[in-house]
Structure formats: structure tokens, C-alpha cells
Design a protein around this motif. Structure first.
Motif, PDB file in Angstrom:
ATOM      1  N   ARG A   1      32.410   0.274  -6.066  1.00  0.00           N
ATOM      2  CA  ARG A   1      31.959   1.598  -6.484  1.00  0.00           C
ATOM      3  C   ARG A   1      31.872   2.535  -5.287  1.00  0.00           C
ATOM      4  N   THR A   2      32.150   3.809  -5.539  1.00  0.00           N
ATOM      5  CA  THR A   2      32.063   4.811  -4.490  1.00  0.00           C
ATOM      6  C   THR A   2      30.623   5.277  -4.344  1.00  0.00           C
ATOM      7  N   GLU A   3      30.121   5.224  -3.101  1.00  0.00           N
ATOM      8  CA  GLU A   3      28.771   5.667  -2.796  1.00  0.00           C
ATOM      9  C   GLU A   3      28.826   6.831  -1.805  1.00  0.00           C
ATOM     10  N   ASP A   4      27.986   7.818  -2.051  1.00  0.00           N
ATOM     11  CA  ASP A   4      27.842   8.978  -1.176  1.00  0.00           C
ATOM     12  C   ASP A   4      26.514   8.814  -0.438  1.00  0.00           C
ATOM     13  N   ILE A   5      26.577   8.628   0.875  1.00  0.00           N
ATOM     14  CA  ILE A   5      25.396   8.225   1.639  1.00  0.00           C
ATOM     15  C   ILE A   5      25.065   9.283   2.682  1.00  0.00           C
ATOM     16  N   LEU A   6      23.829   9.735   2.684  1.00  0.00           N
ATOM     17  CA  LEU A   6      23.330  10.633   3.722  1.00  0.00           C
ATOM     18  C   LEU A   6      22.623   9.792   4.773  1.00  0.00           C
ATOM     19  N   VAL A   7      23.057   9.918   6.021  1.00  0.00           N
ATOM     20  CA  VAL A   7      22.427   9.216   7.135  1.00  0.00           C
ATOM     21  C   VAL A   7      21.817  10.268   8.055  1.00  0.00           C
ATOM     22  N   ASP A   8      20.495  10.240   8.173  1.00  0.00           N
ATOM     23  CA  ASP A   8      19.784  11.176   9.038  1.00  0.00           C
ATOM     24  C   ASP A   8      19.528  10.486  10.373  1.00  0.00           C
ATOM     25  N   LEU A   9      20.217  10.945  11.406  1.00  0.00           N
ATOM     26  CA  LEU A   9      20.096  10.307  12.714  1.00  0.00           C
ATOM     27  C   LEU A   9      18.815  10.702  13.426  1.00  0.00           C
ATOM     28  N   ASP A  10      18.205  11.817  13.022  1.00  0.00           N
ATOM     29  CA  ASP A  10      16.946  12.232  13.639  1.00  0.00           C
ATOM     30  C   ASP A  10      15.782  11.388  13.134  1.00  0.00           C
ATOM     31  N   THR A  11      15.757  11.159  11.818  1.00  0.00           N
ATOM     32  CA  THR A  11      14.658  10.379  11.228  1.00  0.00           C
ATOM     33  C   THR A  11      15.028   8.916  11.035  1.00  0.00           C
ATOM     34  N   GLU A  12      16.324   8.592  11.273  1.00  0.00           N
ATOM     35  CA  GLU A  12      16.847   7.226  11.117  1.00  0.00           C
ATOM     36  C   GLU A  12      16.587   6.701   9.703  1.00  0.00           C
ATOM     37  N   THR A  13      16.985   7.503   8.716  1.00  0.00           N
ATOM     38  CA  THR A  13      16.845   7.118   7.306  1.00  0.00           C
ATOM     39  C   THR A  13      18.199   7.258   6.617  1.00  0.00           C
ATOM     40  N   THR A  14      18.310   6.579   5.486  1.00  0.00           N
ATOM     41  CA  THR A  14      19.522   6.663   4.671  1.00  0.00           C
ATOM     42  C   THR A  14      19.157   6.976   3.228  1.00  0.00           C
ATOM     43  N   ARG A  15      20.069   7.666   2.541  1.00  0.00           N
ATOM     44  CA  ARG A  15      19.882   7.939   1.113  1.00  0.00           C
ATOM     45  C   ARG A  15      21.213   7.710   0.396  1.00  0.00           C
ATOM     46  N   PHE A  16      21.207   6.781  -0.547  1.00  0.00           N
ATOM     47  CA  PHE A  16      22.425   6.388  -1.253  1.00  0.00           C
ATOM     48  C   PHE A  16      22.476   7.076  -2.613  1.00  0.00           C
ATOM     49  N   ALA A  17      23.678   7.537  -2.997  1.00  0.00           N
ATOM     50  CA  ALA A  17      23.866   8.152  -4.307  1.00  0.00           C
ATOM     51  C   ALA A  17      25.213   7.699  -4.869  1.00  0.00           C
ATOM     52  N   PRO A  18      25.218   7.014  -6.027  1.00  0.00           N
ATOM     53  CA  PRO A  18      26.500   6.630  -6.623  1.00  0.00           C
ATOM     54  C   PRO A  18      27.277   7.856  -7.082  1.00  0.00           C
ATOM     55  N   VAL A  19      28.584   7.811  -6.927  1.00  0.00           N
ATOM     56  CA  VAL A  19      29.456   8.922  -7.314  1.00  0.00           C
ATOM     57  C   VAL A  19      29.911   8.714  -8.751  1.00  0.00           C
TER      58      VAL A  19
ATOM     59  N   ALA B   1      19.108  27.301  10.089  1.00  0.00           N
ATOM     60  CA  ALA B   1      18.319  26.077  10.224  1.00  0.00           C
ATOM     61  C   ALA B   1      18.378  25.530  11.648  1.00  0.00           C
ATOM     62  N   THR B   2      17.341  24.806  12.020  1.00  0.00           N
ATOM     63  CA  THR B   2      17.340  24.091  13.293  1.00  0.00           C
ATOM     64  C   THR B   2      18.415  23.006  13.241  1.00  0.00           C
ATOM     65  N   PRO B   3      19.277  22.910  14.238  1.00  0.00           N
ATOM     66  CA  PRO B   3      20.339  21.899  14.199  1.00  0.00           C
ATOM     67  C   PRO B   3      19.793  20.492  13.996  1.00  0.00           C
ATOM     68  N   LYS B   4      20.369  19.785  13.029  1.00  0.00           N
ATOM     69  CA  LYS B   4      20.040  18.390  12.778  1.00  0.00           C
ATOM     70  C   LYS B   4      21.289  17.555  12.962  1.00  0.00           C
ATOM     71  N   ARG B   5      21.092  16.307  13.295  1.00  0.00           N
ATOM     72  CA  ARG B   5      22.206  15.383  13.411  1.00  0.00           C
ATOM     73  C   ARG B   5      22.163  14.473  12.198  1.00  0.00           C
ATOM     74  N   GLN B   6      22.976  14.842  11.201  1.00  0.00           N
ATOM     75  CA  GLN B   6      23.081  14.082   9.964  1.00  0.00           C
ATOM     76  C   GLN B   6      24.547  13.799   9.690  1.00  0.00           C
ATOM     77  N   ALA B   7      24.797  12.695   9.012  1.00  0.00           N
ATOM     78  CA  ALA B   7      26.160  12.306   8.681  1.00  0.00           C
ATOM     79  C   ALA B   7      26.271  12.029   7.195  1.00  0.00           C
ATOM     80  N   ARG B   8      27.455  12.318   6.669  1.00  0.00           N
ATOM     81  CA  ARG B   8      27.763  11.965   5.288  1.00  0.00           C
ATOM     82  C   ARG B   8      28.792  10.846   5.325  1.00  0.00           C
ATOM     83  N   VAL B   9      28.456   9.743   4.698  1.00  0.00           N
ATOM     84  CA  VAL B   9      29.326   8.568   4.669  1.00  0.00           C
ATOM     85  C   VAL B   9      29.779   8.333   3.235  1.00  0.00           C
ATOM     86  N   ILE B  10      31.091   8.250   3.038  1.00  0.00           N
ATOM     87  CA  ILE B  10      31.638   7.851   1.747  1.00  0.00           C
ATOM     88  C   ILE B  10      32.086   6.400   1.898  1.00  0.00           C
ATOM     89  N   ALA B  11      31.479   5.524   1.116  1.00  0.00           N
ATOM     90  CA  ALA B  11      31.746   4.090   1.251  1.00  0.00           C
ATOM     91  C   ALA B  11      32.063   3.481  -0.108  1.00  0.00           C
TER      92      ALA B  11
END
Length: 612
Positions: free
Chosen positions: A77-95, A62-72
């Protein structure tokens, strides 16, 4: 004693460094932007606590992307969050299963709560303790056990210590048999376990503090950003919150030929179960990487003690539970280490000529300090093409107070009133090997003994009997032999593809397979596992093992896919049973274990020899 002036040579994280987006850790600017995007999402609040931030790995094609996984932790409640630094979007998912790792905020909040709890204060008073400033309570993971709070809500358990005048060993005076169970998010002290009063041990011996030395930087070690080079080796080194030291894109320059050996390697998990069945100890079955974080708890390296005075340092950055960015200048060091004895030698008796060579290895080191234990992680790259992953266990043994002079079966006495409890250490390593390309095959070369009774001289001899491993799973050999990973893309000088031998060292778990801690750390039942490569399959016991019921990680990854001529990941288990000794007190001398990767048909000869 004079404390030398401390001059630390820092490299990496420079604006002038060459960027490697596929491997580089999250920069301070990226961490700052992650916080902004989380706030802008409207899903967080002032009480949100960040438990872990890691760069999301990228698939090799894959083309390198700058994405982060945040556990908060948000509203408890524990949330698993995808932060896409290229598109500047977030996606939250409860654990749904498992909990966020333990944070420093959990510790501070839980300590506040128990000090206001009348049951805890009464238990302390029964032990003659009224000065709570002289009490330290650590926040431990609770494991997973059905029909306990650990099966229903996120909790920490807190045993305590009397620390008057303690400086370098705060664990020598345990307040035995007293453990609080706390839900930091709700602010509830769920339970105070009090097994009765045991006298508090005598003050513990303190160990000498380390003294930093003046630096003399070895300029032969070239570092550009996170890229380290010395001799024939080129390695990318970075720190990950969960896995600690991660080595990527490891290459050996064979003349002008840059040959890939390892795409990514790191410690994946550490399983530390204690062998004490009392209720105040039986929950202590830690999974250190997933429950605490080997990078989160990386400790500063002391020049002249932890690393030679010639070492160079790569700084890292960490996002705290309260979203503060912390620069950590000395969490990785790189240095040249002289090899013990000659690399090779030969004395030719015919003419009296001695031939031999000395050498040095590139060492990249980080140390994680997880409560009373310190783990040294060394990656050693030698001039012969050999790679050794050394793991050293040191620090302070976990001790319990004794009542009277009775010996206990769960440990050995280290002082008249302290016993160091027996326990295990099992380290799961993840080695994404790309031996001269991605398509590799793992081969078991067993030793087969043949007979030649008609021979008048030697009547038995051994031969190698090779067999390719066909499917994913745990590998438990039935007899002596060796493991070899072979390239399906590049032919060696003779007899098939180029390759490396993998040489694990250690033992496996003796716990029953259906024991709750063992189901959470199933990787420790086998000395080696093999799986097909998946960039997101990195945690041997699962991404969120804290209070997880088990069955995650390698048992799920190894789902029966074929592994002949595929992109493979090897998972060696490095382990030992710690039978404690009086000599382990007041501090444990380093116990070293290792895995070695040794060229086997990779080169056209010994790469350390300058042929005439």
C-alpha cells in the motif's frame, strides 16, 4: 580517441557553506535520520520501499522548519508520511487515490517475475527467443483506465526489447505486441498481452558514447552551498526528487538594491501521450514528474558535452528505494554562456561611430533521463534582467516494429522495419513570482485596432488595452496581446508598478477533455494558469498522479479565489506535437522550447548599459 583526465569541480553540500534552511535540500545526515525515524516508528518493515523523499516547503511567513514528505510502499500500500526533523516525529497517512511513483525496485522485481511466468516464456519462444539475458524489459506506468488493473491495484506494464550487442540504443529492436502487467508488491503477473508475432527488427545503429573533457573551472561563478552568483544574479539551485531542478530566491542586484523576482520556479509536470490506439501502446500516457521523478532520474552530466569545461557542479543526494543514500556529484551545473550576437548595438551614420555590447548569461542546468527520452532543463539569467527557461527534448524516439511494408497512420517510418510513433510533450512550469514583493497582479494587455478615417495618412493603428485578471483559473486569450505581472508594492518610473512580461511558447493538447489521459493532465488544455500562492500546491497534475483517475492538481488549486494584488503563481504550459521524422533516428537532435520572463517597467532603463 584519447579519453582526457576527468577533473570535476564540485561545490555545495560543504560543512563550511552558508545554510539556507528555507530552501536547502535534505542533507545526507537528514536523509539518514529520516530512515532512522521511519524504522523507529514501528510502521515499516524489511519489505518497505521508498518511492520519493522531498523537503516539505515552508510557507513564506512561517519560521523555516526541516520537514520531509516520504512516499513509501508498505505491505503493498502507498503511504504518505510526514517526517518532522525538528521534533523527530512521524505521521503516516494511507493514500486512498493514486499510487506511489515507479521505483527501480519495481523494475527489478517485475523482471524477475515475468521471466518465471510460463505465458511470457511461451510468447518469447514463439518469437524465437530463448536467451533472456539478451532481453531488456522496461517498467512503465500504466496510466488510469476503468475496468483495468490500473483502476484497482498498483501495477507496472513491461514491453521488452532484444538487446544483443546494444550499448547506447537498447530500444531499436522492440519485441512488438507483447506487454506484461505485473503487481510487484504481491508478486503476481496479472496479464500477458500478446497481439501476435511481428518480426524483430534488424540490429539498430548505436550512437557514439560521450567522452568527458578535462575541467578548467570558471572562478567567476561563486557558489556557496546551493547559492550561485554571477554578475548581478543570485540564485539558489537544488534538486528535488519529483520536480528535478528547483530555483529559489532569484534576485537581481540593481546596484546595491537586491530585488526579488522569483521565489521558486521549477518544472511541475510533463505529459507525454502517444498517438497509437493499439492495446499494447494506448496506455502510454506518461506523467513523468509524478510517475517517475525528474530528480530521481537526473543523470550524471558529462563535462565538455553536457556542460562546458568551465562549469561548476553542485552535488545532490538521493535516497534509494531500499533506503541507501547515494551521492550524485554532477547532477547540476552552472556556467557562463556567451550570448549569440550583441546584446544591443547601433551605428550612428552621422559620425560613423559604432556602439554595441556583448555579454554572457548565467546558465544553471540539469538533465533528466526518463527511459529513452532525455530532457535538458536550463535556467538562463541574462545581463538585461531577462530570464529564459529552456527545455530541450532529446534521446531515442519510441519505436514499434512493422510487419511488412505497410505504412501506419500513427507515426513515420525511420527504418524499413521501425516506425516512430507520434506523441505530444507538454511541460507545466510553476513560477512563484514575487516581483518586488509578494503582492502582484496579472494583467492582459490586448492589442486593440482603432481607426482614424479622418486622417489623410495612416488610417488604422493599434493601442494596448489592459485588463487585470480577477480570479484563478486557466487563461486562454481570445486575441493577440501580452501578459504582464505587476508589483502592487513598488512603483515603477512611470505608469504603475514595476513588472515583468511572461512569454510562453508552445501549444496545448488536442485530446478530448473527457479522455482518461486528458482528465489526468488537465493543465495541458490551456497555455497559462494563474492561482493564489500556496506552498503545498506544487504539482500541476497532483502529487500522486500514478494511476490517479484525474481531476487533481490545477483544476483543484484554481477554486475561484481573487488574484488582484495577491501572492500569485503562474503556470505556463510549454508544449509541442512531435511529428517524428527519419532524421530523428537513431537519436533525436535537441528540440528546444522555452518560456521567457522579460523586464517590463522593472528597471529605470536598460540595466546592461553602462551610461556615460
Amino acid at each position: 580517441m584519447r579519453t582526457a583526465a576527468l577533473i570535476v569541480f564540485l561545490v555545495g553540500s560543504s560543512a563550511l557553506s552558508a545554510a539556507e534552511p528555507r530552501f536547502d535540500p535534505l542533507s545526507p545526515e537528514e536523509l539518514d535520520r529520516i530512515v532512522e525515524l521511519l524504522v523507529d516508528s514501528g510502521r515499516t518493515n524489511a519489505g518497505t520501499r521508498i518511492a520519493r523523499v522531498t523537503r516539505l516547503p515552508v510557507a513564506k511567513d512561517a519560521t523555516p522548519k526541516r520537514q520531509a514528505r516520504v512516499i513509501a510502499i508498505i505491505n503493498g500500500r502507498t503511504e504518505d508520511i510526514l517526517v518532522d526533523l525538528d521534533t523527530e516525529t512521524t505521521r503516516f497517512a494511507p493514500v486512498a487515490t493514486g499510487q506511489a511513483p515507479i521505483t527501480s525496485n519495481d523494475w527489478s522485481r517485475a523482471n524477475e517475475l515475468i521471466r518465471d511466468d510460463p505465458r511470457w516464456r511461451a510468447a518469447m519462444a514463439a518469437r524465437g527467443i530463448g536467451d533472456f539475458d539478451a532481453v531488456f524489459c522496461e517498467s512503465l506506468s500504466s496510466g488510469y483506465f476503468p475496468d483495468t488493473p490500473s483502476a484497482r491495484r498498483r501495477v507496472v506494464r513491461l514491453p521488452c526489447y532484444e538487446i544483443s550487442d546494444a550499448t547506447t540504443n537498447i530500444y531499436g529492436r522492440p519485441i512488438e505486441g507483447l506487454v506484461a502487467t505485473v503487481d510487484p508488491a504481491s508478486g503476481e503477473v496479472i496479464d500477458i498481452l500478446d497481439e501476435g508475432v511481428t518480426p524483430i527488427p534488424a540490429p539498430a545503429a548505436q550512437i557514439p558514447a560521450a567522452v568527458a573533457a578535462e575541467q578548467t573551472r570558471d572562478l567567476r561563478i561563486a557558489i556557496d552551498g546551493n547559492r550561485v552568483r554571477l554578475g548581478p544574479w543570485s540564485v539558489h539551485a537544488a534538486l528535488d526528487d519529483q520536480f528535478g531542478l528547483v530555483l529559489s530566491d532569484v534576485r537581481f542586484f540593481d546596484g546595491s538594491d537586491s530585488r526579488e523576482i522569483l521565489h521558486e520556479g521549477h518544472v511541475s509536470e510533463i505529459f507525454v501521450p502517444y498517438m497509437d490506439a493499439t492495446e499494447s501502446w494506448a496506455f502510454r500516457t506518461y506523467l513523468d514528474a509524478g510517475e517517475f521523478g525528474l530528480g530521481t532520474l537526473a543523470s550524471p552530466l558529462v563535462p565538455g558535452v553536457d556542460c562546458p569545461i568551465t562549469a561548476a557542479y553542485i552535488q545532490s543526494h538521493h535516497l534509494t528505494a531500499t533506503a541507501r543514500i547515494v551521492a550524485r556529484p554532477r547532477t547540476i551545473c552552472a556556467f557562463a554562456e556567451p550570448l549569440r550576437g550583441p546584446i544591443w548595438r547601433h551605428y550612428e551614420a552621422l559620425n560613423g561611430i559604432n556602439a554595441g555590447a556583448t555579454g554572457e548569461a548565467l546558465v544553471i542546468r540539469s538533465i533528466a533521463s526518463i527511459a529513452h527520452y532525455d530532457y535538458i532543463f536550463d535556467w538562463v539569467f541574462g545581463p538585461t534582467g531577462e530570464i529564459e527557461i529552456r527545455i530541450g527534448a532529446t534521446g531515442i524516439d519510441a519505436v514499434k516494429a512493422l510487419a511488412g511494408n505497410t505504412n501506419t497512420p500513427e507515426g513515420n517510418r525511420v527504418t524499413p522495419d521501425l516506425v516512430a510513433v507520434f506523441h505530444d510533450h507538454f511541460f507545466a512550469l510553476r513560477l512563484d513570482l514575487d516581483i518586488d514583493g509578494r503582492r502582484n497582479t496579472l494583467v492582459r494587455e490586448s492589442f486593440a485596432v482603432n481607426e482614424a478615417r479622418e486622417n489623410k495618412l495612416q488610417r488604422s493603428y493599434w493601442r494596448l488595452s489592459p485588463r487585470a485578471v480577477e480570479v484563478e483559473g486557466p487563461l486562454v486569450p481570445s486575441g493577440p496581446g501580452l501578459w504582464r505581472i505587476v508589483s502592487d508594492e513598488r512603483e515603477g518610473m512611470f505608469d504603475g508598478g514595476t513588472g515583468y512580461q511572461i512569454m510562453p511558447e508552445g501549444t496545448v493538447s488536442l485530446l478530448h477533455p473527457d479522455d482518461f489521459p486528458q482528465t489526468r493532465a488537465a493543465f495541458s488544455a490551456a497555455p497559462l494558469w494563474v492561482t493564489r500562492q500556496d506552498a503545498l500546491e506544487r504539482a500541476a497534475a497532483g502529487d500522486l498522479p500514478n494511476q490517479h483517475p484525474g481531476g487533481a492538481g490545477l483544476p483543484v488549486f484554481a477554486d475561484g479565489q481573487t488574484v488582484i494584488g495577491e501572492d500569485l503563481v503562474l503556470w505556463p504550459t510549454v508544449g509541442f506535437r512531435h511529428v517524428t521524422r527519419i532524421e530523428d533516428w537513431p537519436v533525436l537532435s535537441v528540440i528546444w522550447k522555452s518560456v521567457r520572463l522579460r523586464p517590463y517597467g522593472f528597471f529605470s532603463g536598460n540595466p546592461s548599459v553602462q551610461m556615460k
